[in-house]
Design an enzyme around this catalytic site. Structure first.
Site, PDB file in Angstrom:
ATOM      1  N   LYS A   1      -8.228  -2.176  -7.548  1.00  0.00           N
ATOM      2  CA  LYS A   1      -8.565  -0.751  -7.693  1.00  0.00           C
ATOM      3  C   LYS A   1      -7.314   0.081  -7.847  1.00  0.00           C
ATOM      4  O   LYS A   1      -7.277   1.033  -8.616  1.00  0.00           O
ATOM      5  CB  LYS A   1      -9.302  -0.264  -6.439  1.00  0.00           C
ATOM      6  CG  LYS A   1     -10.723  -0.664  -6.371  1.00  0.00           C
ATOM      7  CD  LYS A   1     -11.342  -0.134  -5.098  1.00  0.00           C
ATOM      8  CE  LYS A   1     -10.791  -0.792  -3.862  1.00  0.00           C
ATOM      9  NZ  LYS A   1     -11.435  -2.032  -3.451  1.00  0.00           N
TER      10      LYS A   1
ATOM     11  N   LYS B   1       0.828  -1.205   0.000  1.00  0.00           N
ATOM     12  CA  LYS B   1       0.000   0.000   0.000  1.00  0.00           C
ATOM     13  C   LYS B   1       0.860   1.252   0.000  1.00  0.00           C
ATOM     14  O   LYS B   1       0.557   2.219  -0.705  1.00  0.00           O
ATOM     15  CB  LYS B   1      -0.957  -0.010   1.187  1.00  0.00           C
ATOM     16  CG  LYS B   1      -2.102  -0.985   0.968  1.00  0.00           C
ATOM     17  CD  LYS B   1      -3.067  -0.981   2.126  1.00  0.00           C
ATOM     18  CE  LYS B   1      -4.240  -1.907   1.801  1.00  0.00           C
ATOM     19  NZ  LYS B   1      -5.071  -2.174   2.959  1.00  0.00           N
TER      20      LYS B   1
ATOM     21  N   LYS C   1      -2.767  -8.594 -11.418  1.00  0.00           N
ATOM     22  CA  LYS C   1      -3.878  -8.834 -10.495  1.00  0.00           C
ATOM     23  C   LYS C   1      -4.902  -7.701 -10.618  1.00  0.00           C
ATOM     24  O   LYS C   1      -4.519  -6.527 -10.651  1.00  0.00           O
ATOM     25  CB  LYS C   1      -3.327  -8.886  -9.065  1.00  0.00           C
ATOM     26  CG  LYS C   1      -4.402  -9.033  -8.016  1.00  0.00           C
ATOM     27  CD  LYS C   1      -3.926  -8.692  -6.618  1.00  0.00           C
ATOM     28  CE  LYS C   1      -5.137  -8.387  -5.784  1.00  0.00           C
ATOM     29  NZ  LYS C   1      -5.114  -7.657  -4.630  1.00  0.00           N
TER      30      LYS C   1
HETATM   31  P1  ADP Z   1      -8.353  -4.045  -4.207  1.00  0.00           P
HETATM   32  O1  ADP Z   1      -7.076  -4.792  -4.473  1.00  0.00           O
HETATM   33  O2  ADP Z   1      -9.108  -3.773  -5.462  1.00  0.00           O
HETATM   34  O3  ADP Z   1      -8.144  -2.803  -3.377  1.00  0.00           O
HETATM   35  P2  ADP Z   1      -9.322  -5.183  -1.780  1.00  0.00           P
HETATM   36  O4  ADP Z   1      -7.930  -5.185  -1.244  1.00  0.00           O
HETATM   37  O5  ADP Z   1     -10.305  -4.221  -1.207  1.00  0.00           O
HETATM   38  O6  ADP Z   1      -9.272  -5.022  -3.364  1.00  0.00           O
HETATM   39  O7  ADP Z   1      -9.866  -6.664  -1.658  1.00  0.00           O
HETATM   40  C1  ADP Z   1     -11.087  -7.081  -1.063  1.00  0.00           C
HETATM   41  C2  ADP Z   1     -11.168  -8.589  -1.095  1.00  0.00           C
HETATM   42  O8  ADP Z   1     -11.190  -9.066  -2.459  1.00  0.00           O
HETATM   43  C3  ADP Z   1      -9.971  -9.274  -0.440  1.00  0.00           C
HETATM   44  O9  ADP Z   1     -10.408 -10.440   0.254  1.00  0.00           O
HETATM   45  C4  ADP Z   1      -9.086  -9.635  -1.601  1.00  0.00           C
HETATM   46  O10 ADP Z   1      -8.272 -10.735  -1.333  1.00  0.00           O
HETATM   47  C5  ADP Z   1     -10.094  -9.943  -2.711  1.00  0.00           C
HETATM   48  N1  ADP Z   1      -9.510  -9.605  -4.028  1.00  0.00           N
HETATM   49  C6  ADP Z   1      -9.252  -8.363  -4.494  1.00  0.00           C
HETATM   50  N2  ADP Z   1      -8.727  -8.397  -5.744  1.00  0.00           N
HETATM   51  C7  ADP Z   1      -8.641  -9.709  -6.075  1.00  0.00           C
HETATM   52  C8  ADP Z   1      -8.190 -10.423  -7.243  1.00  0.00           C
HETATM   53  N3  ADP Z   1      -7.725  -9.766  -8.308  1.00  0.00           N
HETATM   54  N4  ADP Z   1      -8.246 -11.758  -7.243  1.00  0.00           N
HETATM   55  C9  ADP Z   1      -8.729 -12.432  -6.162  1.00  0.00           C
HETATM   56  N5  ADP Z   1      -9.176 -11.830  -5.036  1.00  0.00           N
HETATM   57  C10 ADP Z   1      -9.145 -10.493  -4.982  1.00  0.00           C
HETATM   58  N1  TRP Z   2      -8.523  -6.280   5.284  1.00  0.00           N
HETATM   59  C1  TRP Z   2      -9.652  -6.789   4.535  1.00  0.00           C
HETATM   60  C2  TRP Z   2      -9.505  -6.354   3.055  1.00  0.00           C
HETATM   61  O1  TRP Z   2      -8.855  -5.387   2.764  1.00  0.00           O
HETATM   62  C3  TRP Z   2     -10.947  -6.293   5.105  1.00  0.00           C
HETATM   63  C4  TRP Z   2     -11.157  -6.753   6.508  1.00  0.00           C
HETATM   64  C5  TRP Z   2     -11.138  -5.984   7.645  1.00  0.00           C
HETATM   65  C6  TRP Z   2     -11.409  -8.082   6.934  1.00  0.00           C
HETATM   66  N2  TRP Z   2     -11.374  -6.742   8.738  1.00  0.00           N
HETATM   67  C7  TRP Z   2     -11.538  -8.038   8.354  1.00  0.00           C
HETATM   68  C8  TRP Z   2     -11.521  -9.299   6.260  1.00  0.00           C
HETATM   69  C9  TRP Z   2     -11.777  -9.204   9.105  1.00  0.00           C
HETATM   70  C10 TRP Z   2     -11.766 -10.464   7.012  1.00  0.00           C
HETATM   71  C11 TRP Z   2     -11.895 -10.404   8.421  1.00  0.00           C
HETATM   72  O2  TRP Z   2     -10.092  -6.965   2.221  1.00  0.00           O
END
Ligand code: ADP
Ligand code: TRP
Length: 321
Positions: free
Chosen positions: A193, A110, A190
């Site tokens: 966003k 991040k 991958k």
């Molecule tokens: P982003 O990478 O778009 O910011 P998040 O980190 O908010 O997405 O991910 C939310 C959930 O969706 C998590 O459990 C993450 O592992 C899953 N996820 C996000 N992108 C993917 C992907 N490209 N393939 C599989 N799982 C994903």
């Molecule tokens: N960190 C998770 C994500 O970015 C979101 C999340 C916060 C979460 N608290 C959690 C997922 C507890 C599972 C359990 O997707």
């Protein structure tokens, strides 16, 4: 079996979120007591605008319900409606070794993507551990990138139990769907966003067309066989098409004589059709004023009851109050 997971309201849902985590979570709601929440405290690490955060929470709630989350089967709530979790997070932080957090990939990724390196971002896994532990969760369905955070959670639960009494906190296990662990985006990386390569679940038809027709491909001529390895079109098609249609597309790749444009059109149609029932449900939800608020208020009340009980147990064990 208690199942728990959360999603950050950090933007519109995309296909990676759906197949990486949501679909499994939705299936699990029939197998146990499911608790799903919108992680708005977590999103404060990247969103510093009240209006945007509130809008995102609302959109995510509508989208999650549209995808099939059934409030009669599971408890659906907003993280910040249960402020007890922040107190548990503090208590956990006092047994969290710095090195454990320093090893977390998500923090480093991040920061590399421009999110500012605040204390909240660094301590993010501790709050996530509190989310999981406060509901005595057994199973945590998440995407692969969150697995490490569930491992941190297990470590912290063990430490707490060693320090304050065996059985104080339940040790959870992650549930990762290996076959969709990484859904590729429009550029083959991958889908995320932060990479600007997503296909959203509720994309307008025109925008969806533009995105899918714009998927990066190699320059293999129409008449030649196309590579199956590393094809984002095929990987995405596998998620939304029937197995028979997928097999046809694989054979068409191997045979040659069909261009990428044709494959993209098939992917477009299959994607549009796959999400059609969810689009319809979404319209129905939006047409019913107050529905989402009622669901979240009801969920918060149920979640809070459990969170209070766990926190009381922990406060007692550590010597607070
Ligand atoms: P982003 O990478 O778009 O910011 P998040 O980190 O908010 O997405 O991910 C939310 C959930 O969706 C998590 O459990 C993450 O592992 C899953 N996820 C996000 N992108 C993917 C992907 N490209 N393939 C599989 N799982 C994903
Ligand atoms: N960190 C998770 C994500 O970015 C979101 C999340 C916060 C979460 N608290 C959690 C997922 C507890 C599972 C359990 O997707």
């Amino acid at each position: 079996m208690r199942i728990l997971s959360g999603l950050q309201p950090s933007g519109r849902l995309h296909i990676g979120n759906y197949f990486g985590m949501m679909e499994a979570a939705l299936n699990l709601q029939h197998e146990g007591e499911a608790y799903y929440f919108i992680a708005d405290y977590h999103s404060l690490t990247s969103i510093h605008d009240a209006k945007t955060l509130r809008e995102n929470v609302r959109e995510l709630a509508v989208d999650f319900l549209a995808c099939g989350l059934d409030p009669a089967k599971c408890v659906f709530f907003r993280q910040s409606d249960v402020p007890e979790v922040t107190e548990l997070s503090w208590i956990l932080s006092t047994v969290t070794p710095m090195g454990l957090l320093e090893r977390c990939h998500s923090y480093k990724d991040k920061v590399a993507h421009g999110i500012s390196a605040s204390h909240g971002l660094f301590a993010y896994p501790v709050l996530m551990a509190a989310d999981i532990l406060i509901y005595d969760s057994d199973v945590v369905p998440v995407g692969k990138d969150q697995k490490q955070h569930v491992e941190v959670t297990r470590d912290l639960a063990v430490k707490m139990n060693e320090a304050f009494g065996e059985g104080l906190l339940r040790i959870p296990a992650p549930r990762i769907r290996e076959e969709t662990a990484v859904v590729p985006g429009l550029d083959g990386q991958k889908m995320s966003k932060s990479y600007n390569n997503t296909i959203q679940l509720f994309e307008e038809e025109k925008a969806l067309k533009k995105k899918i027709m714009g998927i990066k491909t190699d320059s293999t001529p129409v008449e030649d066989p196309k590579s199956i390895e590393g094809s984002s079109i095929l990987a995405l098609y596998k998620l939304v098409a029937s197995p028979a249609d997928y097999d046809v597309m694989v054979a068409d790749h191997q045979r040659g004589g069909i261009g990428y444009g044709d494959f993209k059109k098939r992917l477009l149609q299959a994607t549009w059709d796959f999400f059609a029932p969810m689009r319809a449900r979404r319209e129905a939800i939006l047409a019913e004023p107050g529905y989402v608020d009622r669901v979240l208020a009801d969920g918060a009340e149920k979640a809070r009851k459990i969170a209070r009980a766990t926190l009381a147990r922990v406060r007692e064990a550590v010597g607070l109050g």
